[in-house]
Write a protein that holds these residues in place. Structure first.
Motif, PDB file in Angstrom:
ATOM      1  N   ARG A  33       0.844  -1.184   0.000  1.00 12.66           N
ATOM      2  CA  ARG A  33       0.000   0.000   0.000  1.00 12.66           C
ATOM      3  C   ARG A  33       0.883   1.239   0.000  1.00 12.66           C
ATOM      4  O   ARG A  33       2.040   1.196   0.402  1.00 12.66           O
ATOM      5  CB  ARG A  33      -0.912   0.006   1.224  1.00 12.66           C
ATOM      6  CG  ARG A  33      -1.886  -1.153   1.241  1.00 12.66           C
ATOM      7  CD  ARG A  33      -2.696  -1.154   2.505  1.00 12.66           C
ATOM      8  NE  ARG A  33      -3.594  -2.309   2.534  1.00 12.66           N
ATOM      9  CZ  ARG A  33      -4.453  -2.547   3.504  1.00 12.66           C
ATOM     10  NH1 ARG A  33      -4.545  -1.706   4.529  1.00 12.66           N
ATOM     11  NH2 ARG A  33      -5.223  -3.602   3.454  1.00 12.66           N
ATOM     12  N   SER A  34       0.308   2.353  -0.411  1.00 12.90           N
ATOM     13  CA  SER A  34       1.054   3.609  -0.474  1.00 12.90           C
ATOM     14  C   SER A  34       1.607   3.991   0.896  1.00 12.90           C
ATOM     15  O   SER A  34       2.745   4.441   1.020  1.00 12.90           O
ATOM     16  CB  SER A  34       0.158   4.717  -1.024  1.00 12.90           C
ATOM     17  OG  SER A  34       0.903   5.891  -1.201  1.00 12.90           O
ATOM     18  N   ARG A  35       0.813   3.812   1.934  1.00 16.48           N
ATOM     19  CA  ARG A  35       1.259   4.131   3.296  1.00 16.48           C
ATOM     20  C   ARG A  35       2.475   3.287   3.685  1.00 16.48           C
ATOM     21  O   ARG A  35       3.435   3.785   4.267  1.00 16.48           O
ATOM     22  CB  ARG A  35       0.107   3.894   4.289  1.00 16.48           C
ATOM     23  CG  ARG A  35       0.483   4.079   5.756  1.00 16.48           C
ATOM     24  CD  ARG A  35      -0.646   3.636   6.689  1.00 16.48           C
ATOM     25  NE  ARG A  35      -1.224   2.342   6.398  1.00 16.48           N
ATOM     26  CZ  ARG A  35      -0.670   1.162   6.736  1.00 16.48           C
ATOM     27  NH1 ARG A  35       0.486   1.121   7.332  1.00 16.48           N
ATOM     28  NH2 ARG A  35      -1.279   0.026   6.428  1.00 16.48           N
ATOM     29  N   GLU A  36       2.430   2.010   3.326  1.00 20.91           N
ATOM     30  CA  GLU A  36       3.559   1.118   3.623  1.00 20.91           C
ATOM     31  C   GLU A  36       4.806   1.534   2.847  1.00 20.91           C
ATOM     32  O   GLU A  36       5.920   1.483   3.373  1.00 20.91           O
ATOM     33  CB  GLU A  36       3.199  -0.332   3.293  1.00 20.91           C
ATOM     34  CG  GLU A  36       2.091  -0.904   4.151  1.00 20.91           C
ATOM     35  CD  GLU A  36       1.550  -2.222   3.615  1.00 20.91           C
ATOM     36  OE1 GLU A  36       1.153  -3.051   4.454  1.00 20.91           O
ATOM     37  OE2 GLU A  36       1.519  -2.418   2.378  1.00 20.91           O
ATOM     38  N   VAL A  58       4.307   1.335 -12.527  1.00 20.32           N
ATOM     39  CA  VAL A  58       3.552   0.836 -11.376  1.00 20.32           C
ATOM     40  C   VAL A  58       2.079   0.882 -11.751  1.00 20.32           C
ATOM     41  O   VAL A  58       1.652   1.748 -12.513  1.00 20.32           O
ATOM     42  CB  VAL A  58       3.813   1.729 -10.125  1.00 20.32           C
ATOM     43  CG1 VAL A  58       2.880   1.375  -8.975  1.00 20.32           C
ATOM     44  CG2 VAL A  58       5.265   1.623  -9.678  1.00 20.32           C
ATOM     45  N   ARG A  59       1.315  -0.052 -11.216  1.00 17.66           N
ATOM     46  CA  ARG A  59      -0.137  -0.006 -11.398  1.00 17.66           C
ATOM     47  C   ARG A  59      -0.791  -0.175 -10.019  1.00 17.66           C
ATOM     48  O   ARG A  59      -0.186  -0.710  -9.093  1.00 17.66           O
ATOM     49  CB  ARG A  59      -0.618  -1.074 -12.379  1.00 17.66           C
ATOM     50  CG  ARG A  59      -0.508  -2.490 -11.901  1.00 17.66           C
ATOM     51  CD  ARG A  59      -1.042  -3.492 -12.936  1.00 17.66           C
ATOM     52  NE  ARG A  59      -0.834  -4.837 -12.461  1.00 17.66           N
ATOM     53  CZ  ARG A  59       0.268  -5.549 -12.674  1.00 17.66           C
ATOM     54  NH1 ARG A  59       1.261  -5.049 -13.385  1.00 17.66           N
ATOM     55  NH2 ARG A  59       0.375  -6.773 -12.197  1.00 17.66           N
ATOM     56  N   ARG A  60      -2.006   0.293  -9.940  1.00 16.25           N
ATOM     57  CA  ARG A  60      -2.791   0.157  -8.713  1.00 16.25           C
ATOM     58  C   ARG A  60      -3.764  -1.003  -8.884  1.00 16.25           C
ATOM     59  O   ARG A  60      -4.415  -1.107  -9.916  1.00 16.25           O
ATOM     60  CB  ARG A  60      -3.542   1.451  -8.420  1.00 16.25           C
ATOM     61  CG  ARG A  60      -2.631   2.624  -8.110  1.00 16.25           C
ATOM     62  CD  ARG A  60      -3.469   3.889  -7.848  1.00 16.25           C
ATOM     63  NE  ARG A  60      -2.634   5.009  -7.485  1.00 16.25           N
ATOM     64  CZ  ARG A  60      -2.297   5.999  -8.295  1.00 16.25           C
ATOM     65  NH1 ARG A  60      -2.728   6.001  -9.553  1.00 16.25           N
ATOM     66  NH2 ARG A  60      -1.546   7.000  -7.880  1.00 16.25           N
ATOM     67  N   GLU A  61      -3.834  -1.863  -7.853  1.00 18.44           N
ATOM     68  CA  GLU A  61      -4.755  -3.001  -7.878  1.00 18.44           C
ATOM     69  C   GLU A  61      -5.459  -3.101  -6.540  1.00 18.44           C
ATOM     70  O   GLU A  61      -4.902  -2.709  -5.517  1.00 18.44           O
ATOM     71  CB  GLU A  61      -3.996  -4.320  -8.093  1.00 18.44           C
ATOM     72  CG  GLU A  61      -3.370  -4.481  -9.441  1.00 18.44           C
ATOM     73  CD  GLU A  61      -2.676  -5.842  -9.603  1.00 18.44           C
ATOM     74  OE1 GLU A  61      -2.704  -6.666  -8.654  1.00 18.44           O
ATOM     75  OE2 GLU A  61      -2.110  -6.065 -10.668  1.00 18.44           O
ATOM     76  N   ALA A 101       9.438   8.444   4.209  1.00 13.78           N
ATOM     77  CA  ALA A 101       9.096   9.655   3.472  1.00 13.78           C
ATOM     78  C   ALA A 101       7.676  10.089   3.795  1.00 13.78           C
ATOM     79  O   ALA A 101       6.861   9.308   4.286  1.00 13.78           O
ATOM     80  CB  ALA A 101       9.232   9.402   1.973  1.00 13.78           C
ATOM     81  N   ASP A 102       7.392  11.330   3.503  1.00 10.38           N
ATOM     82  CA  ASP A 102       6.070  11.893   3.709  1.00 10.38           C
ATOM     83  C   ASP A 102       5.085  11.233   2.748  1.00 10.38           C
ATOM     84  O   ASP A 102       5.368  11.129   1.547  1.00 10.38           O
ATOM     85  CB  ASP A 102       6.141  13.403   3.465  1.00 10.38           C
ATOM     86  CG  ASP A 102       4.807  14.063   3.684  1.00 10.38           C
ATOM     87  OD1 ASP A 102       4.129  14.364   2.671  1.00 10.38           O
ATOM     88  OD2 ASP A 102       4.438  14.261   4.854  1.00 10.38           O
ATOM     89  N   PRO A 103       3.933  10.781   3.246  1.00  8.91           N
ATOM     90  CA  PRO A 103       2.953  10.120   2.366  1.00  8.91           C
ATOM     91  C   PRO A 103       2.521  10.969   1.171  1.00  8.91           C
ATOM     92  O   PRO A 103       2.295  10.429   0.085  1.00  8.91           O
ATOM     93  CB  PRO A 103       1.770   9.839   3.304  1.00  8.91           C
ATOM     94  CG  PRO A 103       2.385   9.742   4.660  1.00  8.91           C
ATOM     95  CD  PRO A 103       3.515  10.738   4.657  1.00  8.91           C
ATOM     96  N   HIS A 128       4.966  10.882  -6.203  1.00  8.51           N
ATOM     97  CA  HIS A 128       5.917  10.046  -6.933  1.00  8.51           C
ATOM     98  C   HIS A 128       5.226   8.837  -7.551  1.00  8.51           C
ATOM     99  O   HIS A 128       5.504   8.470  -8.695  1.00  8.51           O
ATOM    100  CB  HIS A 128       7.046   9.600  -6.014  1.00  8.51           C
ATOM    101  CG  HIS A 128       7.953  10.715  -5.613  1.00  8.51           C
ATOM    102  ND1 HIS A 128       8.848  10.595  -4.585  1.00  8.51           N
ATOM    103  CD2 HIS A 128       8.123  11.966  -6.093  1.00  8.51           C
ATOM    104  CE1 HIS A 128       9.524  11.736  -4.450  1.00  8.51           C
ATOM    105  NE2 HIS A 128       9.086  12.572  -5.351  1.00  8.51           N
ATOM    106  N   VAL A 129       4.323   8.222  -6.793  1.00  6.59           N
ATOM    107  CA  VAL A 129       3.579   7.063  -7.312  1.00  6.59           C
ATOM    108  C   VAL A 129       2.767   7.471  -8.537  1.00  6.59           C
ATOM    109  O   VAL A 129       2.723   6.734  -9.528  1.00  6.59           O
ATOM    110  CB  VAL A 129       2.689   6.434  -6.222  1.00  6.59           C
ATOM    111  CG1 VAL A 129       1.672   5.459  -6.826  1.00  6.59           C
ATOM    112  CG2 VAL A 129       3.548   5.730  -5.183  1.00  6.59           C
ATOM    113  N   ALA A 130       2.159   8.639  -8.493  1.00  2.00           N
ATOM    114  CA  ALA A 130       1.380   9.109  -9.647  1.00  2.00           C
ATOM    115  C   ALA A 130       2.275   9.196 -10.883  1.00  2.00           C
ATOM    116  O   ALA A 130       1.849   8.814 -11.986  1.00  2.00           O
ATOM    117  CB  ALA A 130       0.740  10.463  -9.344  1.00  2.00           C
ATOM    118  N   GLN A 131       3.504   9.679 -10.718  1.00  2.00           N
ATOM    119  CA  GLN A 131       4.436   9.750 -11.843  1.00  2.00           C
ATOM    120  C   GLN A 131       4.768   8.349 -12.350  1.00  2.00           C
ATOM    121  O   GLN A 131       4.812   8.109 -13.562  1.00  2.00           O
ATOM    122  CB  GLN A 131       5.728  10.467 -11.436  1.00  2.00           C
ATOM    123  CG  GLN A 131       5.560  11.947 -11.186  1.00  2.00           C
ATOM    124  CD  GLN A 131       6.865  12.600 -10.745  1.00  2.00           C
ATOM    125  OE1 GLN A 131       7.736  11.959 -10.179  1.00  2.00           O
ATOM    126  NE2 GLN A 131       6.986  13.883 -11.026  1.00  2.00           N
TER     127      GLN A 131
END
Length: 170
Positions: free
Chosen positions: A53-56, A81-84, A63-65, A71-74
């Motif tokens: 997860r993003s929080r993990e 990366v993909r979201r599932e 780092a700051d969430p 960064h994840v969006a980029q």
């Protein structure tokens, strides 16, 4: 008690390393899709080991969430990366590295390995493993004092006052 001059020299060497690291981390590079911060790609190495997860991911990067989210969006936009949906909790979202992301990680590892091969060409494998072992031991010790999980702040043995290792003593 440790040799105080050696401790001072250690901090001087660490400061030099941090300046070099900061120059590398705070750079941007261009891709076909635009400019991206080098720091955005740090998460790929963690996601190559396991989806999370993003929080993990923010915790593992210390780092700051909100920064990690950007960064994840980029990385998602680049197809790295993909979201599932989390199979354990369908309400949660897992970040999963794609095949393209794994290829990027391997390419970055090759760049790092080549750079270190050049920078440390006169080192033996034993010297390298000694550095890895001792640096790991140092980081573990420093982390237990500077950012211990759920522990009270360290205090100065001389004054008993809380110590802020980043800014000096309070």
């Amino acid at each position: 008690m440790l040799d105080q001059e050696a401790v001072d020299d250690l901090f001087d060497v660490l400061a030099r390393y941090i300046r070099i690291r900061d120059r590398a981390v705070h750079t941007t590079f261009k891709t076909a899709d635009g400019e991206f911060e080098t720091a955005a790609f740090k998460g790929l190495f963690h996601l190559a080991r396991q989806s999370m997860r993003s929080r993990e991911l923010a915790e593992s990067l210390n780092a700051d969430p909100s920064t990690v989210s950007r960064h994840v969006a980029q990385l998602v936009e680049l197809g790295l990366v993909r979201r599932e949906a989390d199979p354990v909790d369908g309400r949660a979202i897992l970040l999963v590295i794609t095949d393209a992301g794994r290829e990027r990680v391997e390419a970055m590892r090759m760049v790092r390995r080549t750079a270190m091969d050049h920078a440390m060409s006169d080192w033996t494998d034993d010297e390298l493993w000694t550095l890895v072992r001792l640096l790991g031991r140092f980081v573990d010790a420093a982390e237990s004092i500077i950012a211990p999980p759920c522990a009270k702040a360290p205090t100065s043995p001389m004054t008993g006052a809380p110590v802020d290792f980043v800014k000096g003593q309070k």
